[in-house]
Write an enzyme that holds these catalytic residues in place. Structure first.
Site, PDB file in Angstrom:
ATOM      1  N   ASP A  50      -3.934  -3.359  -3.390  1.00  0.00           N
ATOM      2  CA  ASP A  50      -3.652  -2.134  -3.891  1.00  0.00           C
ATOM      3  C   ASP A  50      -3.731  -0.737  -4.053  1.00  0.00           C
ATOM      4  O   ASP A  50      -3.601  -0.629  -5.267  1.00  0.00           O
ATOM      5  CB  ASP A  50      -1.514  -1.535  -2.617  1.00  0.00           C
ATOM      6  CG  ASP A  50      -1.610  -2.834  -2.002  1.00  0.00           C
ATOM      7  OD1 ASP A  50      -0.883  -2.491  -0.837  1.00  0.00           O
ATOM      8  OD2 ASP A  50      -1.571  -4.412  -2.275  1.00  0.00           O
ATOM      9  N   TYR A  86      -7.645   3.716  -0.279  1.00  0.00           N
ATOM     10  CA  TYR A  86      -6.386   4.728   1.047  1.00  0.00           C
ATOM     11  C   TYR A  86      -7.226   6.264   0.638  1.00  0.00           C
ATOM     12  O   TYR A  86      -8.243   7.019  -0.013  1.00  0.00           O
ATOM     13  CB  TYR A  86      -5.641   4.802  -0.756  1.00  0.00           C
ATOM     14  CG  TYR A  86      -4.875   3.898  -1.694  1.00  0.00           C
ATOM     15  CD1 TYR A  86      -3.442   4.286   0.029  1.00  0.00           C
ATOM     16  CD2 TYR A  86      -4.968   2.852  -1.684  1.00  0.00           C
ATOM     17  CE1 TYR A  86      -2.726   2.682   0.124  1.00  0.00           C
ATOM     18  CE2 TYR A  86      -3.913   1.695  -1.448  1.00  0.00           C
ATOM     19  CZ  TYR A  86      -3.286   2.274  -0.601  1.00  0.00           C
ATOM     20  OH  TYR A  86      -2.406   0.387  -1.205  1.00  0.00           O
ATOM     21  N   HIS A 215      -2.001  -9.088   3.649  1.00  0.00           N
ATOM     22  CA  HIS A 215      -1.988  -8.353   2.805  1.00  0.00           C
ATOM     23  C   HIS A 215      -0.561  -8.095   3.198  1.00  0.00           C
ATOM     24  O   HIS A 215       0.448  -7.034   1.341  1.00  0.00           O
ATOM     25  CB  HIS A 215      -2.396  -7.072   3.931  1.00  0.00           C
ATOM     26  CG  HIS A 215      -1.970  -5.435   3.429  1.00  0.00           C
ATOM     27  ND1 HIS A 215      -2.798  -5.286   2.014  1.00  0.00           N
ATOM     28  CD2 HIS A 215      -1.391  -4.976   3.939  1.00  0.00           C
ATOM     29  CE1 HIS A 215      -1.469  -4.410   1.666  1.00  0.00           C
ATOM     30  NE2 HIS A 215      -1.336  -3.945   2.620  1.00  0.00           N
ATOM     31  N   HIS A 224       8.999  -2.655   0.868  1.00  0.00           N
ATOM     32  CA  HIS A 224       8.945  -2.884   2.377  1.00  0.00           C
ATOM     33  C   HIS A 224       9.399  -4.116   2.622  1.00  0.00           C
ATOM     34  O   HIS A 224       9.850  -4.432   4.223  1.00  0.00           O
ATOM     35  CB  HIS A 224       7.239  -3.139   2.983  1.00  0.00           C
ATOM     36  CG  HIS A 224       6.753  -2.353   2.415  1.00  0.00           C
ATOM     37  ND1 HIS A 224       5.389  -1.580   1.350  1.00  0.00           N
ATOM     38  CD2 HIS A 224       6.007  -1.470   3.370  1.00  0.00           C
ATOM     39  CE1 HIS A 224       5.153  -1.010   2.326  1.00  0.00           C
ATOM     40  NE2 HIS A 224       4.640  -0.214   2.253  1.00  0.00           N
ATOM     41  N   HIS A 250       0.711  -5.361  -0.378  1.00  0.00           N
ATOM     42  CA  HIS A 250       1.210  -4.135   0.273  1.00  0.00           C
ATOM     43  C   HIS A 250       2.809  -3.903  -0.413  1.00  0.00           C
ATOM     44  O   HIS A 250       2.884  -2.541  -0.592  1.00  0.00           O
ATOM     45  CB  HIS A 250       2.218  -5.181   1.413  1.00  0.00           C
ATOM     46  CG  HIS A 250       1.817  -4.022   3.084  1.00  0.00           C
ATOM     47  ND1 HIS A 250       1.645  -2.966   3.230  1.00  0.00           N
ATOM     48  CD2 HIS A 250       3.872  -4.435   3.068  1.00  0.00           C
ATOM     49  CE1 HIS A 250       2.714  -2.131   4.390  1.00  0.00           C
ATOM     50  NE2 HIS A 250       3.676  -3.602   4.250  1.00  0.00           N
ATOM     51  N   ASP A 251       3.302  -4.057  -1.114  1.00  0.00           N
ATOM     52  CA  ASP A 251       4.952  -3.924  -1.439  1.00  0.00           C
ATOM     53  C   ASP A 251       3.714  -3.513  -3.344  1.00  0.00           C
ATOM     54  O   ASP A 251       3.037  -4.618  -3.565  1.00  0.00           O
ATOM     55  CB  ASP A 251       5.329  -4.984  -2.104  1.00  0.00           C
ATOM     56  CG  ASP A 251       6.713  -4.538  -1.323  1.00  0.00           C
ATOM     57  OD1 ASP A 251       6.570  -3.033  -0.303  1.00  0.00           O
ATOM     58  OD2 ASP A 251       7.506  -5.771  -0.659  1.00  0.00           O
ATOM     59  N   HIS A 252       3.862  -2.324  -4.154  1.00  0.00           N
ATOM     60  CA  HIS A 252       3.143  -2.154  -5.087  1.00  0.00           C
ATOM     61  C   HIS A 252       3.288  -2.623  -6.427  1.00  0.00           C
ATOM     62  O   HIS A 252       4.513  -1.615  -6.537  1.00  0.00           O
ATOM     63  CB  HIS A 252       3.155  -1.032  -4.705  1.00  0.00           C
ATOM     64  CG  HIS A 252       2.401   0.071  -3.248  1.00  0.00           C
ATOM     65  ND1 HIS A 252       1.335   1.342  -3.243  1.00  0.00           N
ATOM     66  CD2 HIS A 252       1.489  -0.484  -2.753  1.00  0.00           C
ATOM     67  CE1 HIS A 252       0.762   1.567  -1.969  1.00  0.00           C
ATOM     68  NE2 HIS A 252       1.135  -0.053  -1.852  1.00  0.00           N
TER      69      HIS A 252
END
Ligand code: NAG
Ligand code: NAG
Length: 332
Positions: A50, A86, A215, A224, A250-252
């Site tokens: 990410d 992004y 991911h 998430h 996916h989770d930052h």
């Protein structure tokens, strides 16, 4: 005299061959790559997820520390858990984001190694085929992005899986964003083939360590939470084949969970740039070993029977580390 029968035989042979080619199920398996181990038989790599934001949100600080730790461990390669660019992936192979968010960010000498990249949901909002295009390697030879593949490295086998197509909401509520589903539709066939290929690749694997990279989260208390579709469809396959580690983004955040129902360690490395979501969920069945809501990355050092995993923040400080020991894998 034999002419007619020869002729008839070759016709029927051709018909049989034609029938087989047309009607046998397609058995193409996951693409396989190889990466050599070090001379002493070990392997080390970094995992980042990410990240692509043109250096912003501490991306450059994370990159700098990856360079330092990469040097210290003399890493063999880098793994990206996706959401490489992004907000909406790459627009084309000429998108300047490729240089601004990747080539000109991860500039340290130790990071001039192969990068094994997969796609995240944000990458699917752009031109997916651009990220998959080998032409990008002419711009930066480190780049390699595939949807799903197996990477063999003697003591370990990695199974990279394309998790975005599993998630229903991207299909059911696509009004918020548009996704590039070329190569994924029809979805049901794509997913069932991927599950079948993953299952057979794991079954055939004789490597001592099995690491699956995707991911999306399977187990996470981050923003998430768990990804229900993966818990239902992918997790049973990982449990059946005694996978050691599942790594996702996916989770930052940075996170380590373990499970009561198997030996799988769930690692989140999604702290490549924007982080600090601040909405941590409740813990369910599983065990939380570590959670950090900010930026960072992790390293893995593998030997035949030992694994060492370390999480770092943007100052290179060790936040959490743990070891796994296991006996040699036996095919009996
Ligand atoms: C960058 O990292 C520092 C240290 O963790 C943190 O205090 C700061 O909020 C971060 N900046 C952003 C934009 O996330
Ligand atoms: C893991 O093993 C290393 C030696 O390889 C040791 O230095 C370290 O303290 C161990 N970490 C934990 C958490 O036990």
């Amino acid at each position: 005299m034999a002419g007619f029968w020869d002729y008839a035989m070759s016709i029927s042979f051709l018909l049989v061959a034609f029938f087989c080619a047309c009607f046998l199920p397609i058995t193409a398996e996951l693409q396989r790559l190889e990466h050599p181990v070090k001379a002493d038989g070990s392997l080390s790599f970094l995992v980042i997820g990410d990240w692509g934001r043109r250096g912003h949100y501490n991306q450059s600080d994370v990159a700098y520390q990856m360079g330092r730790i990469g040097e210290k461990l003399s890493i063999d390669f880098v793994v990206s858990t996706g959401d490489n660019f992004y907000e909406d992936g790459l627009t084309s192979i000429d998108d300047p984001a490729f240089e601004k968010s990747f080539a000109k960010i991860y500039t340290a000498k130790s990071l001039q190694k192969q990068w094994y990249n997969i796609l995240g949901n944000h990458d699917y909002r752009g031109d997916v085929e651009a990220q998959l295009n080998p032409i990008l390697r002419r711009v930066d030879s480190r780049w390699l992005c595939l949807r799903s593949f197996v990477l063999n490295s003697e003591i370990v086998e990695f199974f990279f899986i394309d998790t975005t197509p599993f998630v229903d909401k991207y299909f059911l509520r696509p009004k918020h964003h548009t996704y590039d589903w070329r190569g994924v539709l029809p979805r049901k066939e794509y997913l069932s083939k991927l599950l079948k290929d993953l299952d057979s690749a794991l079954r055939d694997s004789t490597a001592n360590w099995k690491i699956v990279v995707g991911h999306h989260t399977i187990r996470s208390i981050g923003h998430h939470r768990d990804t229900r579709e993966l818990v239902m469809q992918v997790l049973p396959i990982l449990e059946e084949h005694s996978v050691d580690i599942y790594i996702n983004g996916h989770d930052h955040c940075l996170e380590h969970m373990s499970s009561k129902s198997s030996n799988i360690q769930f690692l989140t490395s999604g702290g490549g740039s924007k982080a600090w979501k601040g909405d941590i969920g409740k813990l369910g069945q599983d065990l939380l070993k570590f959670y950090y809501d900010g930026q960072g990355f992790l390293s893995v050092e593998l030997k035949q029977t030992e694994a060492k995993i370390v999480f770092y923040d943007i100052f290179g400080k060790v936040l959490h580390n743990f070891n796994i020991s296991k006996g040699l894998f036996s095919t009996m």
